[in-house]
Write a protein that holds these residues in place. Structure first.
Motif, PDB file in Angstrom:
ATOM      1  N   SER A   1       0.828  -1.215   0.000  1.00  0.00           N
ATOM      2  CA  SER A   1       0.000   0.000   0.000  1.00  0.00           C
ATOM      3  C   SER A   1       0.857   1.259   0.000  1.00  0.00           C
ATOM      4  CB  SER A   1      -0.960  -0.008   1.197  1.00  0.00           C
ATOM      5  OG  SER A   1      -1.783  -1.147   1.161  1.00  0.00           O
ATOM      6  N   ILE A   2       1.854   1.271  -0.887  1.00  0.00           N
ATOM      7  CA  ILE A   2       2.725   2.437  -1.058  1.00  0.00           C
ATOM      8  C   ILE A   2       2.609   2.906  -2.504  1.00  0.00           C
ATOM      9  CG2 ILE A   2       5.131   3.216  -1.113  1.00  0.00           C
ATOM     10  CD1 ILE A   2       4.051   2.873   1.686  1.00  0.00           C
ATOM     11  N   ARG A   3       2.609   4.212  -2.688  1.00  0.00           N
ATOM     12  CA  ARG A   3       2.576   4.796  -4.029  1.00  0.00           C
ATOM     13  C   ARG A   3       3.874   5.568  -4.254  1.00  0.00           C
ATOM     14  NH1 ARG A   3       0.084   9.622  -6.591  1.00  0.00           N
ATOM     15  NH2 ARG A   3      -0.629   9.004  -8.664  1.00  0.00           N
ATOM     16  N   SER A   4       4.503   5.327  -5.407  1.00  0.00           N
ATOM     17  CA  SER A   4       5.722   6.046  -5.776  1.00  0.00           C
ATOM     18  C   SER A   4       5.497   6.732  -7.116  1.00  0.00           C
ATOM     19  CB  SER A   4       6.912   5.086  -5.860  1.00  0.00           C
ATOM     20  OG  SER A   4       8.046   5.737  -6.405  1.00  0.00           O
ATOM     21  N   VAL A   5       5.773   8.022  -7.175  1.00  0.00           N
ATOM     22  CA  VAL A   5       5.593   8.764  -8.422  1.00  0.00           C
ATOM     23  C   VAL A   5       6.904   9.445  -8.803  1.00  0.00           C
ATOM     24  CG1 VAL A   5       3.132   9.127  -7.972  1.00  0.00           C
ATOM     25  CG2 VAL A   5       4.771  10.877  -7.276  1.00  0.00           C
ATOM     26  N   ASN A   6       7.147   9.499 -10.102  1.00  0.00           N
ATOM     27  CA  ASN A   6       8.257  10.278 -10.663  1.00  0.00           C
ATOM     28  C   ASN A   6       9.591  10.017  -9.968  1.00  0.00           C
ATOM     29  OD1 ASN A   6       6.571  11.447 -12.573  1.00  0.00           O
ATOM     30  ND2 ASN A   6       6.056  13.169 -11.240  1.00  0.00           N
ATOM     31  N   SER A   7       9.944   8.746  -9.879  1.00  0.00           N
ATOM     32  CA  SER A   7      11.252   8.406  -9.322  1.00  0.00           C
ATOM     33  C   SER A   7      12.347   8.956 -10.235  1.00  0.00           C
ATOM     34  CB  SER A   7      11.392   6.888  -9.208  1.00  0.00           C
ATOM     35  OG  SER A   7      11.197   6.283 -10.469  1.00  0.00           O
ATOM     36  N   LYS A   8      13.464   9.332  -9.637  1.00  0.00           N
ATOM     37  CA  LYS A   8      14.590   9.801 -10.455  1.00  0.00           C
ATOM     38  C   LYS A   8      15.228   8.647 -11.216  1.00  0.00           C
ATOM     39  CE  LYS A   8      15.922  13.833  -7.660  1.00  0.00           C
ATOM     40  NZ  LYS A   8      14.971  13.785  -6.537  1.00  0.00           N
ATOM     41  N   ASN A   9      15.206   7.473 -10.597  1.00  0.00           N
ATOM     42  CA  ASN A   9      15.774   6.267 -11.184  1.00  0.00           C
ATOM     43  C   ASN A   9      14.757   5.150 -10.916  1.00  0.00           C
ATOM     44  OD1 ASN A   9      17.480   4.028 -11.893  1.00  0.00           O
ATOM     45  ND2 ASN A   9      19.287   5.162 -11.303  1.00  0.00           N
ATOM     46  N   VAL A  10      15.199   4.005 -10.436  1.00  0.00           N
ATOM     47  CA  VAL A  10      14.296   2.900 -10.093  1.00  0.00           C
ATOM     48  C   VAL A  10      13.360   3.331  -8.967  1.00  0.00           C
ATOM     49  CG1 VAL A  10      14.215   0.543  -9.191  1.00  0.00           C
ATOM     50  CG2 VAL A  10      16.032   1.213 -10.790  1.00  0.00           C
ATOM     51  N   HIS A  11      12.096   2.891  -9.049  1.00  0.00           N
ATOM     52  CA  HIS A  11      11.150   3.196  -7.970  1.00  0.00           C
ATOM     53  C   HIS A  11      11.494   2.414  -6.706  1.00  0.00           C
ATOM     54  CE1 HIS A  11       7.923   5.508 -10.059  1.00  0.00           C
ATOM     55  NE2 HIS A  11       8.400   4.889 -11.123  1.00  0.00           N
ATOM     56  N   LEU A  12      11.596   1.085  -6.836  1.00  0.00           N
ATOM     57  CA  LEU A  12      11.753   0.212  -5.670  1.00  0.00           C
ATOM     58  C   LEU A  12      12.776  -0.872  -6.005  1.00  0.00           C
ATOM     59  CD1 LEU A  12       8.742  -1.227  -3.629  1.00  0.00           C
ATOM     60  CD2 LEU A  12      10.800  -2.556  -3.992  1.00  0.00           C
TER      61      LEU A  12
END
Length: 426
Positions: free
Chosen positions: A159-170
């Protein structure tokens, strides 16, 4: 089944422990300010250290609000299980380039960790993507990964949201027994190197019920990974679900036991892909199952590329030394945005072994007849195809004489007698 029982028993124990002996550490009580500008790294670390050094379970709580935080590492080992509860939104620093900053948020050497909460990690990618040179040259400084887990065990990310990562999200490295579920990873289709989830040197990793829309691989499984299960993942846009790239570096390790099932790929450059570099570094990539996968408007639905080299200089003096073997594609259907359904470009030195395709039904979006792409199918040791129509497409551009002795087919596929296959070979 036994492994699953042990796995869920562990997490029942963790949840029970937290519920009974919980201590909640609110980062605001440690000086965190939710104004979107103040760097809250020190406040977050103080809360984490108190939780880590306490006996029993703890919750590090980030309440609603926007918190800017600089590059931070939450390190263990810790004395008890920890829940890192992100209800607010975390905002990375703007800009680039970065030097010696591998990650924005990191967790390292932690056992029994839960990261959840419904909050958003905003990597501020648009401010840094112009500094990304890694798509053009190997001599580059990678931008920071949004969130990375190193040597984390018996843990959950959900239940985590990641937006606009500079590189890999996770990113997951050196981890064991980790569940990833209900994550939503988002970046524009043209954002550079924004892989959704990258797994390396890890075992017993499960990814499920997640949505990944990004500018690179939705999921990339690379060196040293084993027993990886991916299910109920929506991917697109992006570059698909990949094993690899492999064979680029000297000390890489084997990859084995990957299952990708019940996934949807929509509008991606590739569907399910295995890719390796042309290099002398030898490893084995084996025991892969791609099953119950729907593809919509995918450019290269099924692809094996052992001449992978996204930018020059490329070493084409030697064939790939990655041995791909024991790969099954079962019940893969949908549409291709090109006229290519299946592309196998196996190593000329270490041909693919024991490739099985059954009930693979792919049509062109425009209704044109599908065909094979760059194929060295004649190098395959064994390819079993249960769909005669697909067999004809694969044979279309391959060396038929070389294939005749290497191809087997199952005559009873949906009542389709072997006549179609025999005619194709003849």
């Amino acid at each position: 089944m036994a492994l699953q029982i042990v796995f869920f028993s562990i997490f029942f124990f963790v949840s029970f422990t937290i519920a009974q002996g919980v201590r909640t550490l609110n980062v605001r009580n440690y000086g965190a300010i939710a104004d979107g500008r103040t760097d809250n790294k020190k406040a977050f670390l103080r809360a984490w250290n108190d939780a880590c050094y306490q006996n029993g379970g703890s919750i590090v709580y980030i309440p609603k609000g926007v918190y800017m935080v600089g590059s931070v590492e939450f390190a263990g080992p810790c004395r008890g299980p920890i829940m890192f509860l992100i209800s607010g939104d975390l905002k990375a620093p703007n800009g680039g380039p970065y030097s010696n900053v591998e990650k924005w948020i990191g967790f390292q050497h932690v056992n029994n960790l839960i990261v959840k909460g419904g909050g958003t990690l905003d990597g501020q990618g648009p401010s840094a993507w112009p500094y990304n040179k890694c798509q053009k040259t190997n001599n580059c400084d990678p931008l920071p990964i949004s969130i990375k887990f190193d040597f984390v065990t018996n843990s959950r990310i959900e239940s985590i949201r990641s937006v606009n990562s500079k590189n890999v999200h996770l990113a997951i490295y050196g981890c064991n027994n980790v569940n990833v579920s209900k994550v939503d990873l988002l970046a524009p289709a043209d954002s550079p190197n924004t892989d959704g989830i990258k797994i390396s040197r890890s075992a017993d990793i499960r990814i499920t019920n997640s949505r990944i829309r990004t500018g690179d691989d939705c999921i990339a499984i690379i060196s040293g990974s084993s027993n990886i299960d991916v299910s109920y993942v929506y991917c697109g846009p992006g570059h698909g679900i990949s094993i690899g790239s492999l064979g680029k570096y000297k000390n890489e390790e084997n990859v084995n036991g990957v299952t990708v099932r019940k996934c949807t790929l929509n509008g991606t450059d590739n569907g399910v892909r295995i890719k390796s570099w042309e290099s002398p570094y030898a490893i084995t990539a084996s025991k892969f199952l791609f099953q119950d996968i729907f593809m919509e408007n995918v450019r290269n639905p099924i692809i094996v590329d052992q001449t992978y080299c996204p930018h020059s200089p490329c070493n084409q003096e030697t064939a790939s030394h990655v041995q791909i073997q024991d790969v099954t594609y079962r019940n893969v259907w949908g549409t291709s945005s090109s006229q290519v359904a299946v592309s196998f470009e196996c190593s000329k030195k270490f041909p693919c072994k024991n490739i099985v395709m059954t009930d693979v039904n792919l049509a062109s979006v425009g209704g044109e007849e599908l065909e094979s792409g760059k194929e060295t199918a004649g190098d395959l040791k064994t390819i079993i195809i249960v769909n005669p129509r697909l067999l004809m497409a694969i044979l279309k551009k391959a060396q038929v004489d070389a294939l005749t002795g290497a191809v087997e087919w199952v005559a009873n596929w949906h009542g389709a007698i072997g006549q179609g296959s025999e005619a194709a070979v003849a």
